[in-house]
Design an enzyme around this catalytic site. Sequence first.
Site, PDB file in Angstrom:
ATOM      1  N   GLN A 556      13.176 -20.328 -55.394  1.00 62.00           N
ATOM      2  CA  GLN A 556      11.868 -20.514 -54.768  1.00 62.00           C
ATOM      3  C   GLN A 556      11.529 -21.997 -54.621  1.00 62.00           C
ATOM      4  O   GLN A 556      10.899 -22.401 -53.652  1.00 62.00           O
ATOM      5  CB  GLN A 556      10.784 -19.821 -55.604  1.00 62.00           C
ATOM      6  CG  GLN A 556      10.906 -18.313 -55.657  1.00 62.00           C
ATOM      7  CD  GLN A 556       9.892 -17.699 -56.588  1.00 62.00           C
ATOM      8  OE1 GLN A 556       8.799 -18.232 -56.755  1.00 62.00           O
ATOM      9  NE2 GLN A 556      10.242 -16.583 -57.218  1.00 62.00           N
ATOM     10  N   CYS A 557      11.937 -22.806 -55.587  1.00 64.85           N
ATOM     11  CA  CYS A 557      11.658 -24.244 -55.525  1.00 64.85           C
ATOM     12  C   CYS A 557      12.763 -24.952 -54.735  1.00 64.85           C
ATOM     13  O   CYS A 557      13.888 -24.468 -54.633  1.00 64.85           O
ATOM     14  CB  CYS A 557      11.588 -24.834 -56.932  1.00 64.85           C
ATOM     15  SG  CYS A 557      10.273 -24.117 -57.950  1.00 64.85           S
ATOM     16  N   THR A 558      12.405 -26.109 -54.177  1.00 70.07           N
ATOM     17  CA  THR A 558      13.391 -26.917 -53.462  1.00 70.07           C
ATOM     18  C   THR A 558      14.159 -27.738 -54.495  1.00 70.07           C
ATOM     19  O   THR A 558      13.743 -28.830 -54.872  1.00 70.07           O
ATOM     20  CB  THR A 558      12.701 -27.841 -52.441  1.00 70.07           C
ATOM     21  OG1 THR A 558      11.879 -27.060 -51.594  1.00 70.07           O
ATOM     22  CG2 THR A 558      13.732 -28.575 -51.604  1.00 70.07           C
ATOM     23  N   VAL A 559      15.264 -27.161 -54.975  1.00 70.92           N
ATOM     24  CA  VAL A 559      16.056 -27.822 -56.013  1.00 70.92           C
ATOM     25  C   VAL A 559      17.137 -28.641 -55.327  1.00 70.92           C
ATOM     26  O   VAL A 559      18.090 -28.100 -54.763  1.00 70.92           O
ATOM     27  CB  VAL A 559      16.678 -26.788 -56.966  1.00 70.92           C
ATOM     28  CG1 VAL A 559      17.527 -27.493 -58.026  1.00 70.92           C
ATOM     29  CG2 VAL A 559      15.593 -25.952 -57.624  1.00 70.92           C
TER      30      VAL A 559
END
Length: 697
Positions: A556-559
């Site tokens: 979900q996060c922009t890793v």
Amino acid sequence: MEENKRPILQFAPFQSAVDEGFWHRLSSLKLNELGIDDSPIPVSGFFAPCSHYQVSNHLTLISESLPSEESSSSTTSHGNRNRCPVPGMLYNTNTLEAYRGLDKEALLKAESKKIWDDIHSGKAVEDSTLLSRFFLISYADLKKWSFHYWFAFPALVLEPAATLNYIQPASQYFSSKEAESLSAACNDWRKSTVTADVPFFLVYVKSDSSVSVRLLKDWDLCQDDCQQLLFGFYDPCHLPNNPGWPLRNFLCLIAVHWKINNIRFLCYRENRGFADLGLCLVGEAVITVPEAWKDHGFIPATVGWESIKGKKGARCISLAKTMDPRRLAVSAADLNLKLMRWRALPSLDLDILFSTKCLLLGAGTLGCQVARMLMAWGVRKITLVDNGRVAMSNPLRQSLYTLEDCLNGGEYKAVAAVKSLKLIFPAVEAEGVVMSIPMPGHPISSQEEESVINDCRHLHDLVNSHDVVFLLTDTRESRWLPTIFCATSDKITITAALGFDSFLVMRHGSGPFGLSSSLSNLSLSESNGRQRLGCYFCNDVVAPIDSTANRTLDQQCTVTRPGLAPIASALAVELLVGILHHPDRVYAEAEHANTGLNAHSERPLGILPHQIRGSFPQFSQITLTGYCSKSCTACSGTVVSEYRNRGMEFVLQAINHPTYLEDLTGLTELMKSANSFDLDWDSSSDRMDDEDECLDI
């Protein structure tokens, strides 16, 4: 008076005064026109007769003293009684070391020779302002807004020195009738636009006590019925017993040109704009002309460097503290860009950069970096769109946010980013828009339709009101609707997207209809016949869907690796600058480093690729070209035509029905064809023991 008892005639030195506007004008001229050219610059100084018994007038430089950026000569107006022009020369160096290393004596001698030549040629009689020539040397430190300078007022040295028979107030020298006539004549002289700013003149007194004032070139007309002749000049000095500096070279002219040794002079001074004979001085100087002066090739010794409180030395002025901080910020921000045009990039068009309106969709890691890069390139009009709030994890990677933006639930990113941009550069015209972007694959209820339609229309208006759109959001589907809007109106569109250790930066091609508004033009080529470049969605074989559902936290996060965003953002902005300087702009063809551009097509900013893909594991970067697809779900003629015909109804259908775009563009049929593709196996042998046996497809 006996010769050995006569006092030496002493002159009050000229003093300079430089208006701030002069330095601002010089800075602009240096940055925008001169660059590294350090050729002498003609300037005009101004002075007026002394108008107060306690204060001398200075030779003043103002903004009009310098040439305009459209002209090579100073914009000097004539006929102004309070601004008598004096020709001068400015020697402005490129470095402080060059300024300090100037051969000052050689410069003084060279400028004095000009005066000497004008005296011998008679030019000084025709134009008496040449007698007061001046020059100054300077160095402008445009990073610190400090200016080093030193004036020189060249004066020929009389050897032996001129002596003085007498000097006294004019009111004591002339009879009452002569004084009245002289005052009237001088006032008329000063009122006339033809003579008001002529600083040297003849005063002749007739036998009937009437007085006339004439130009120097009218010498012959003054010989008839002339009881006495005086040489007058505008005296900037207020001292009661000393004439001002302009008299020095005037005496040399009189002695050489008219061969007069005993010279009566009038130091003309005023009070409230009228002749004041109580302040004016009349004196008689005695000059012995050396034999060497008769030789035009001989150049007398010269003095003239300005002294401050009796001590010779240069001055330094800093305007940084007196400037408006906003104006100072603008000047400092523009400095690097204008310096680029001196040598590295003379063709850089700053006007285009300053006027371009950029819309940034997404104010996260990419949006923050792109906004700062745009400001560094001179872009002043930036709009950021985002509906997220600043989280505690953001400030480390998203450069426009601080811990304070995270408190109390977090400030909206679009709002906080604009505040930060204005703190960095107060002159930026930044706006933050808090809104969500409608996305396909994210169905909505009937109650939400009106709000979503309003968001669509707002986004459409934003795209239309800007010149460039950056797609910097963190999901694929959020880029779909703005891509359609951009394709519809042929906007310059740039996408930057990040993986964990790779990135993509690309520019979208023009819309399917090019410059034509005809819906029947569904060609894959532009109006010039070239194949259109593709958009972000042209290589996809499925429509954009919800990419956030059923994802773990890391998905979900922009890793991404921290170094990716600054690199991708910088490339995105550099790509934009290249597009803005390309004659075809959004219609420009894709270029590659190995295509061997000829001299005609080379541009100072380099090639203009379509896609730039980078990989951190290999520390590599490649440029690719992808052309538009007739089945593209965002920029194909079919999709754009459908949007133009059905408007928001089309958008809602794409949002609520995941397969609609695939059905519309033919991707559904394409997938069916691919699934029905049969492989033809070579079954001549049931065994595959031999390593050399292969599979035929």
